[in-house]
Design a protein around this motif. Structure first.
Motif, PDB file in Angstrom:
ATOM      1  N   ALA A   8       0.819  -1.097   0.167  1.00  0.00           N
ATOM      2  CA  ALA A   8      -0.149   0.088  -0.028  1.00  0.00           C
ATOM      3  C   ALA A   8       0.924   1.266   0.133  1.00  0.00           C
ATOM      4  CB  ALA A   8      -1.065   0.017   1.230  1.00  0.00           C
ATOM      5  N   ILE A   9       0.226   2.212  -0.604  1.00  0.00           N
ATOM      6  CA  ILE A   9       0.814   3.561  -0.591  1.00  0.00           C
ATOM      7  C   ILE A   9       0.185   4.458   0.573  1.00  0.00           C
ATOM      8  CG2 ILE A   9       1.291   5.921  -1.544  1.00  0.00           C
ATOM      9  CD1 ILE A   9       0.761   4.163  -4.195  1.00  0.00           C
ATOM     10  N   PRO A  10       1.304   4.682   1.634  1.00  0.00           N
ATOM     11  CA  PRO A  10       0.618   5.500   2.668  1.00  0.00           C
ATOM     12  C   PRO A  10       0.094   6.949   2.081  1.00  0.00           C
ATOM     13  CG  PRO A  10       2.951   5.236   3.206  1.00  0.00           C
ATOM     14  CD  PRO A  10       2.624   4.742   1.550  1.00  0.00           C
ATOM     15  N   HIS A  11      -1.369   7.392   2.809  1.00  0.00           N
ATOM     16  CA  HIS A  11      -2.064   8.454   2.395  1.00  0.00           C
ATOM     17  C   HIS A  11      -1.321   9.496   1.963  1.00  0.00           C
ATOM     18  CE1 HIS A  11      -5.936   6.756   4.155  1.00  0.00           C
ATOM     19  NE2 HIS A  11      -6.146   6.755   3.019  1.00  0.00           N
ATOM     20  N   GLU A  12      -0.080  10.094   3.018  1.00  0.00           N
ATOM     21  CA  GLU A  12       0.565  11.244   2.815  1.00  0.00           C
ATOM     22  C   GLU A  12       1.398  11.155   1.400  1.00  0.00           C
ATOM     23  OE1 GLU A  12       2.651   8.540   5.625  1.00  0.00           O
ATOM     24  OE2 GLU A  12       0.729   9.608   5.365  1.00  0.00           O
TER      25      GLU A  12
END
Length: 46
Positions: free
Chosen positions: A38-42
């Motif tokens: 996953a790609i972190p939200h930030e």
């Protein structure tokens, strides 16, 4: 594990409760594999 089922057009099709340990382990492993990628939200951009 509680599965929610939807049709191909997104309509509700029911649900199923599953206590089979092999199924639960498979779903947990799949979730963890995806979470690792996953790609972190930030860091997410469109």
């Amino acid at each position: 594990m509680l599965f929610h089922w939807f049709t191909g057009v997104g309509e509700w099709a029911g649900h199923e409760f599953n206590e089979d340990s092999a199924t639960v382990k498979m779903v947990i492993a799949a979730f963890e594999a995806v979470w690792e990628r996953a790609i972190p939200h930030e860091e997410f951009t469109t």
